[in-house]
Design an enzyme around this catalytic site. Structure first.
Site, short mmCIF file in Angstrom:
data_model
loop_
_atom_site.label_atom_id
_atom_site.label_comp_id
_atom_site.label_asym_id
_atom_site.label_seq_id
_atom_site.Cartn_x
_atom_site.Cartn_y
_atom_site.Cartn_z
N CYS A 1 -7.74 0.72 0.28
CA CYS A 1 -7.22 0.37 -0.58
C CYS A 1 -7.01 -1.46 0.07
O CYS A 1 -5.79 -2.41 -0.61
CB CYS A 1 -5.99 0.36 -0.50
SG CYS A 1 -5.58 2.35 -1.84
N HIS B 1 2.53 -4.12 -0.43
CA HIS B 1 0.97 -3.05 -0.88
C HIS B 1 2.38 -2.84 -1.60
O HIS B 1 1.26 -2.70 -2.86
CB HIS B 1 0.65 -2.92 0.26
CG HIS B 1 -0.49 -1.66 -0.50
ND1 HIS B 1 -1.76 -2.56 -1.19
CD2 HIS B 1 -1.07 -0.75 -0.28
CE1 HIS B 1 -2.49 -1.08 -1.34
NE2 HIS B 1 -2.19 0.22 -0.62
N HIS C 1 -2.47 0.86 -9.38
CA HIS C 1 -3.04 0.46 -8.00
C HIS C 1 -4.43 0.68 -7.91
O HIS C 1 -5.41 1.04 -8.63
CB HIS C 1 -3.28 1.12 -7.12
CG HIS C 1 -3.30 1.28 -5.87
ND1 HIS C 1 -3.97 -0.14 -5.20
CD2 HIS C 1 -3.52 1.62 -4.36
CE1 HIS C 1 -4.30 0.22 -4.64
NE2 HIS C 1 -4.16 1.35 -4.24
#
Length: 410
Positions: A165, A303, A337
């Site tokens: 990520c 995030h 995501h």
């Protein structure tokens, strides 16, 4: 030595909101959700999460067969987004193939669909006789970077970070450093991933995937919200063309923003649970790299994946460093995501917000989790002339990355 200033002159995107950076921004501005119920996920026994963010169907024939035969979906996304970024920036063919353009494009792993295809066949009788030679080029960890370089004829440096990520911000940061040091004039930077049912299953196994909104997909994920229940996995690609200011000015290129600081740091306290102090240290180091103070930051693109531990830790870190003043929002509520692609896609959107004097809220944030630190969570569209923004990416495994961008000033 004197460092070169680094600017962004082109962007390209493939996201759950559509094909192209313009479709990405249009969807965000229209408050559209890119999340849907995906019936294919039902084939995985025991999988609770049935929602995801999928890129609308793409015609692979947009890419010459010579190149696309070694591409999985994520390499196709990366190639099309790279074409878009170069076209927007008006980069001539001779520059692309001249050696002063490099690239830094990463993914979480090689193509999961290709892994499945290989083992489904191989495990029947442990035979390699039916395996196509092009399959290997789809499962390399540097598949996206290599395929884009081949399709475009890029001869400069090539890098392919794989930091899950954190990949999207890491790639841009590494490209920023390469240009600042004079190693390249231009760098195509970004991340790409394709969604496989086992991607969702991975998050479900660690109790991090959203499943309570399977029948209301547009209502999840819910970053910072007390009723969140986890991440929604998605796919796509974001590509930014970084260029030295000298090169951009010489070409008369339109400048979309400037990269001014970057940091990527390790959090060794726990491989899965984020530490607020480590997150704050990463943001602080990025600010020091930019020569800026916390009070000079106008916006933070978090995030924030809608996991309990992640949301709380990031909010605490933001509050510790910036206090309650700076507007904060996450775009995961729109996009899900997209893993290695998330940071680059969200950075493109952040630059788009700065350009429009507009900050977008966190979609689906209705009731702020009281366990989150009291920062300035954006819950509605805000018109403001923001100048400096922080973009965060944090990954399982203790990999943190923060990038500082600002409007371009002569």
């Amino acid at each position: 030595m004197s460092l070169k200033r680094v600017v962004v002159t082109g962007v390209g995107a493939m996201s759950p909101l559509g094909h192209g950076a313009s479709e990405l921004m249009a969807g965000l501005l229209q408050d559209r959700s890119g999340i849907s119920r995906v019936e294919e996920l039902r084939k995985v026994q025991g999988l609770r999460s049935l929602v995801a963010g999928l890129v609308p169907p793409v015609d692979p024939k947009l890419i010459d067969r010579k190149f696309r035969r070694s591409m999985s979906p994520m390499s196709i996304y990366a190639t099309l987004a790279s074409h878009e970024a170069l076209a927007q920036a008006g980069v001539p063919e001779e520059t692309i193939s001249g050696g002063r353009l490099g690239l830094c494009i990463g993914s979480t792993i090689g193509s999961p669909f290709t892994y499945e295809e290989f083992f489904s066949d191989y495990l029947k009788d442990f035979s390699l006789e039916r395996i196509k030679s092009t399959m290997f080029f789809k499962i390399m960890s540097h598949s996206c970077a290599s395929n884009v370089a081949q399709a475009l004829g890029v001869k400069g440096r090539i890098m392919a970070p794989a930091a899950a990520c954190a990949t999207g911000v890491q790639t841009v940061g590494l490209g920023f450093e390469a240009i600042a040091l004079g190693k390249q004039d231009m760098m195509l930077c970004g991340g790409a991933d394709e969604l496989h049912p086992l991607t969702v299953a991975t998050f479900d196994i660690i109790s991090a995937a959203s499943f309570r909104y399977n029948d209301q997909p547009a209502s999840t994920p819910r970053p910072f919200d007390k009723d969140r229940d986890g991440t929604v996995c998605s796919e796509g690609c974001g590509i930014l063309l970084l260029e030295s200011l000298d090169s951009a000015l010489a070409r008369g290129a339109r400048i979309l923003g400037e990269i001014v600081g970057f940091a990527t740091t390790s959090d060794p306290t726990n491989i899965s649970n984020p530490d607020p102090a480590a997150i704050a240290a990463c943001m602080r180091t990025a600010l020091e790299d930019a020569g800026l103070r916390p009070e000079q930051v106008d916006y933070i693109n978090a995030h924030a994946t809608a996991t309990e531990l992640g949301d709380i830790a990031e909010s605490v870190a933001i509050h510790d460093l910036f206090g309650p003043r700076v507007p904060v929002s996450s775009l995961k509520g729109f996009l899900g995501h997209a893993l290695a692609a998330s940071g680059a896609i969200e950075l493109i959107a952040t630059l788009g917000m700065l350009e429009r004097n507009l900050l977008l809220p966190t979609r689906n944030l209705e009731t702020i989790d009281p366990r989150c630190a009291p920062v300035n969570f954006l819950r509605e569209r805000t018109e403001v002339a923001a100048d400096v923004a922080v973009k965060n990416n944090f990954a399982l495994g203790g990999v943190n990355a923060s990038l500082i961008v600002r409007r371009f000033h002569d």
